[in-house]
Design a protein around this motif. Sequence first.
Motif, PDB file in Angstrom:
ATOM      1  N   THR B  16      49.493   4.248 -20.631  1.00 28.64           N
ATOM      2  CA  THR B  16      49.342   4.008 -19.006  1.00 28.64           C
ATOM      3  C   THR B  16      48.059   4.721 -18.557  1.00 28.64           C
ATOM      4  OG1 THR B  16      50.696   5.847 -19.039  1.00 28.64           O
ATOM      5  CG2 THR B  16      51.792   3.803 -18.647  1.00 28.64           C
ATOM      6  N   ASP B  17      47.414   5.116 -19.571  1.00 29.68           N
ATOM      7  CA  ASP B  17      46.254   5.761 -18.740  1.00 29.68           C
ATOM      8  C   ASP B  17      45.047   4.616 -18.833  1.00 29.68           C
ATOM      9  OD1 ASP B  17      46.994   8.302 -18.185  1.00 29.68           O
ATOM     10  OD2 ASP B  17      46.355   9.272 -19.918  1.00 29.68           O
ATOM     11  N   LEU B  19      43.944   1.298 -17.659  1.00 27.48           N
ATOM     12  CA  LEU B  19      44.664   0.054 -16.683  1.00 27.48           C
ATOM     13  C   LEU B  19      44.082  -1.261 -17.332  1.00 27.48           C
ATOM     14  CD1 LEU B  19      43.925   1.978 -13.268  1.00 27.48           C
ATOM     15  CD2 LEU B  19      45.910   2.161 -14.676  1.00 27.48           C
ATOM     16  N   LEU B 131      54.112  11.408 -22.373  1.00 25.88           N
ATOM     17  CA  LEU B 131      53.941  12.154 -20.936  1.00 25.88           C
ATOM     18  C   LEU B 131      52.452  11.976 -20.596  1.00 25.88           C
ATOM     19  CD1 LEU B 131      55.311  13.438 -18.417  1.00 25.88           C
ATOM     20  CD2 LEU B 131      54.637  15.474 -19.812  1.00 25.88           C
ATOM     21  N   LYS B 132      51.733  12.797 -21.266  1.00 25.00           N
ATOM     22  CA  LYS B 132      50.265  13.215 -20.601  1.00 25.00           C
ATOM     23  C   LYS B 132      49.390  13.462 -21.916  1.00 25.00           C
ATOM     24  CE  LYS B 132      48.006  16.244 -17.776  1.00 25.00           C
ATOM     25  NZ  LYS B 132      46.928  15.541 -17.675  1.00 25.00           N
ATOM     26  N   SER B 133      48.117  13.180 -22.012  1.00 21.61           N
ATOM     27  CA  SER B 133      47.009  13.723 -23.032  1.00 21.61           C
ATOM     28  C   SER B 133      46.419  14.740 -22.410  1.00 21.61           C
ATOM     29  CB  SER B 133      46.297  12.489 -23.293  1.00 21.61           C
ATOM     30  OG  SER B 133      45.202  12.260 -22.248  1.00 21.61           O
ATOM     31  N   LEU B 135      42.859  17.743 -23.804  1.00 18.60           N
ATOM     32  CA  LEU B 135      42.054  18.332 -24.775  1.00 18.60           C
ATOM     33  C   LEU B 135      42.038  19.696 -24.797  1.00 18.60           C
ATOM     34  CD1 LEU B 135      39.811  16.994 -26.579  1.00 18.60           C
ATOM     35  CD2 LEU B 135      37.860  17.719 -25.162  1.00 18.60           C
ATOM     36  N   CYS B 137      40.518  23.201 -26.471  1.00 19.42           N
ATOM     37  CA  CYS B 137      39.433  23.753 -27.368  1.00 19.42           C
ATOM     38  C   CYS B 137      40.229  24.564 -28.289  1.00 19.42           C
ATOM     39  CB  CYS B 137      38.752  24.719 -26.481  1.00 19.42           C
ATOM     40  SG  CYS B 137      37.874  23.457 -25.212  1.00 19.42           S
ATOM     41  N   VAL B 184      61.335  12.714 -13.034  1.00 21.55           N
ATOM     42  CA  VAL B 184      60.077  13.422 -12.483  1.00 21.55           C
ATOM     43  C   VAL B 184      60.212  14.930 -12.602  1.00 21.55           C
ATOM     44  CG1 VAL B 184      58.623  13.482 -10.619  1.00 21.55           C
ATOM     45  CG2 VAL B 184      59.448  11.154 -11.227  1.00 21.55           C
ATOM     46  N   LYS B 187      59.633  15.984 -15.914  1.00 20.08           N
ATOM     47  CA  LYS B 187      58.161  15.802 -16.420  1.00 20.08           C
ATOM     48  C   LYS B 187      57.081  16.685 -15.958  1.00 20.08           C
ATOM     49  CE  LYS B 187      58.749  10.631 -17.469  1.00 20.08           C
ATOM     50  NZ  LYS B 187      58.256   9.362 -17.060  1.00 20.08           N
ATOM     51  N   LEU B 188      57.041  16.982 -14.796  1.00 20.34           N
ATOM     52  CA  LEU B 188      56.372  17.807 -13.938  1.00 20.34           C
ATOM     53  C   LEU B 188      56.407  19.285 -14.773  1.00 20.34           C
ATOM     54  CD1 LEU B 188      54.294  17.442 -11.677  1.00 20.34           C
ATOM     55  CD2 LEU B 188      55.923  18.097 -10.092  1.00 20.34           C
ATOM     56  N   ALA B 191      54.618  19.020 -17.928  1.00 23.53           N
ATOM     57  CA  ALA B 191      53.183  19.006 -17.829  1.00 23.53           C
ATOM     58  C   ALA B 191      52.824  20.262 -17.524  1.00 23.53           C
ATOM     59  CB  ALA B 191      52.698  17.957 -16.918  1.00 23.53           C
ATOM     60  N   GLU B 195      49.942  22.842 -19.882  1.00 20.37           N
ATOM     61  CA  GLU B 195      49.015  23.434 -19.550  1.00 20.37           C
ATOM     62  C   GLU B 195      49.001  25.084 -19.863  1.00 20.37           C
ATOM     63  OE1 GLU B 195      46.266  22.560 -17.367  1.00 20.37           O
ATOM     64  OE2 GLU B 195      47.103  20.486 -16.491  1.00 20.37           O
ATOM     65  N   ARG B 198      48.231  25.176 -23.395  1.00 19.33           N
ATOM     66  CA  ARG B 198      46.721  25.276 -23.633  1.00 19.33           C
ATOM     67  C   ARG B 198      45.992  26.544 -23.529  1.00 19.33           C
ATOM     68  NH1 ARG B 198      42.894  20.597 -21.111  1.00 19.33           N
ATOM     69  NH2 ARG B 198      43.740  21.661 -19.135  1.00 19.33           N
ATOM     70  N   GLU B 202      44.052  28.442 -26.411  1.00 19.08           N
ATOM     71  CA  GLU B 202      42.799  28.728 -26.274  1.00 19.08           C
ATOM     72  C   GLU B 202      42.299  30.134 -26.259  1.00 19.08           C
ATOM     73  OE1 GLU B 202      41.252  26.382 -23.116  1.00 19.08           O
ATOM     74  OE2 GLU B 202      41.562  24.698 -24.174  1.00 19.08           O
TER      75      GLU B 202
ATOM     76  N   LEU C 145      52.803  11.036 -11.018  1.00 24.06           N
ATOM     77  CA  LEU C 145      54.368  11.024 -11.452  1.00 24.06           C
ATOM     78  C   LEU C 145      55.068  10.228 -10.286  1.00 24.06           C
ATOM     79  CD1 LEU C 145      54.835  14.067 -13.792  1.00 24.06           C
ATOM     80  CD2 LEU C 145      55.014  11.804 -14.252  1.00 24.06           C
ATOM     81  N   ILE C 185      41.185   7.559 -13.387  1.00 20.42           N
ATOM     82  CA  ILE C 185      42.093   6.477 -12.489  1.00 20.42           C
ATOM     83  C   ILE C 185      41.568   6.728 -11.052  1.00 20.42           C
ATOM     84  CG2 ILE C 185      44.267   5.833 -12.023  1.00 20.42           C
ATOM     85  CD1 ILE C 185      45.013   6.178 -14.817  1.00 20.42           C
TER      86      ILE C 185
END
Lengths: 280, 205, 217
Positions: B16-17, B19, B131-133, B135, B137, B184, B187-188, B191, B195, B198, B202, C145, C185
């Motif tokens: 979905t990222d 379009l 859900l989400k990508s 990156l 380190c 939702v 999901k939040l 997400a 974070e 990560r 890191e 979302l 986006i």
Amino acid sequence: MSDQAMRDAWFPVGLLSGLTRAGTASMLMGEDITVGLDDTGAPSVDCGGRKLPTVERFGHLWTSLGAPEKDLFTIPEADHPERTLVDVGVVRVKCSPLRAVENFLDIAHFPFVHTDILGEEDHPEVNNYKVEVRKDEDEVWATKVEFYQPQAAASAGGGIITEYMYRVPAPTCSVLYKTCPPRPGEWDVICLFVQPLTEELCDVWPWMALFDDTSTITDLIHFQQLIFLQDRSILENQIPKKLPLDPALETPTRADLTSVAYRRWLKRHDYTYGAQLVAE
Amino acid sequence: MQADERTQWVPAAVSTDILDGTVVPAALPTGPIAVWRTASGELHANGDRCPHRGMRLSHGFVRGNSLSCIYHGWRYGRDGGCEHIPAHPGLEPPKSINCGPLPVAEANGVVWVAAQAPEEAPAEIEGFEALKSMLFCATPAAIAEAAGGALKTELGGTPAHLVTAERTPSETFVVALVPTGTDVASKLAAATALEALRRVTESAT
Amino acid sequence: MILYDYILSPSCYKVRLLASLLGVKLELRAVDFHPGREHKGDELLALNPAGSIPILVDGEDVLTESAAILSYIAAKHGQNWLATSDAGEVGAQQQWLSFSHRLTSALGGARLVEMLHFPGDLAALQEAGIAALRELEAALFARRLTGQTFLVGDRITIADIACFPYVALAPDGSVSLDPYASIRIWMRAIRAQPRFIEMPGIHRLHELAPDPLAGDA
């Protein structure tokens, strides 16, 4: 691969108007240099305690790490007293110094990178033009280059067919002669002087000698900075960063004849600092 | 890169990222790639390099069924072949000019790309969706360790799978999957927990 | 309205962009920021002792902070580009206008070091820039979302315009935007607005123009 041929070439390292006694730390072909004024107030470039040769020309200070055989090139047209000489200032670009020059020699990108200024998508065609290496001067020249431009210069009022001549008098310098809207028959002179900091990093010093009675100096500087900064986002995203001299690695067309001649000329002179000779 | 690594599916993006009618940058162990959808949503991937002057195609643009380079507007079709060179509108581009199409597939809402066609489709993780990508380190091993020893974990109270791909020795692309139909608020929370994971990973690296 | 402007300044571009999106005509006065440092000269210091641009002059009103200029132009010409009186919107708008200053100092600082030879601690600026981008990415993902594209309310506002330029130009300071899908986006949605204008480093969406080859298809 030896860098000697490029070490013996002249490179711009600063604006004459910006030199100070305190000096500015810079780089040339991977070596640390200090650019400034000496005790007598004369421009000077120091490289690890060694004084480098200097030339003051076109508003810039020029130097060389080696022993240049030839004097720095001249641009006789720029001496006309009615021309406005414009120091555009420096912009650092994370790309090969040779890629920066090659982009300057290219017109086919105008409709996509300088949209509605130097080109537009409805007029993308590049007609045949003439490319030669002038034997006496040992310079690459492209002439009779024509292109439709919506706003060719700061002073241009609307779209015109512009005629260009390109000249490569030194491995990291190019001079563009361009139709001058206010003075039919004369050429505007727009130069790209590139200082190679490393093989993948350069400082670009655009400089112009124009006939323009209507625009302010600031307008002229902004127009050139606008154009060059549009190119910067391209130059920093080419892969590989070095300019490939292996013909198999990239695909030129007829529109790229200046670039083809430039690459061959670089190769023949061993001007390969910033070039990639074989695919990696 | 070994031959068997070339035929492995690598997660490149969340479906979905990307379009319809857009192109995004991603990477395989072989180098950068451009992943794009035609205007009607069909997914394609190819090397992130225009064969003309090496410009990254992920900076380009999509019209209809073609991807164009931002530098000179060279246009590539779904098979990677060059269809049009604007500087020479009358010229039919030689068949040899090709931007290197790559095998691409979607599973669990993840876009998978391989350097060479794998024999099988990407493995499905039953009942989960992307859900989400993100990156990180960090290395994939460090991420697994921070997540409790395995990539099957939980994020903010929701069961989760982490799909990873090493991009450089110090960077890993991570996609978090959560159960299909997660609300939702959960999901939040997931997400936010990603974070936090990560940060932990890191700071431990 | 007179804008003291520099073509390469993302903060000046914010003002030009909003004015264009609203169809407001600005009288531009080019300032030789680089290499001339005209913004530090007597004439402009008299107008703005802080020695920065943009400066907006509209009759008696002189404004020198880009967020204030955006608020001023929107109040005069585009009320729906401002937060409503809803406390949540007011807070969010103010939050992002303040956040935009972090983008300016971090990503904008890295850009000046990398591009125009300004002094600065590049690694520290880039690290702060990445931290800000990660925050923005997380916030925009949360907005997606709930079915939203922009930062405040249910439409594009000055909060988006305030944050957009320095984010889009992050690569000028050698900070990659590749990892941030939701930012990509969001930027695309801004670039797709009618009357969007570009600045060097931020290209237009060519695909929105008619395809010159469409006639042949």
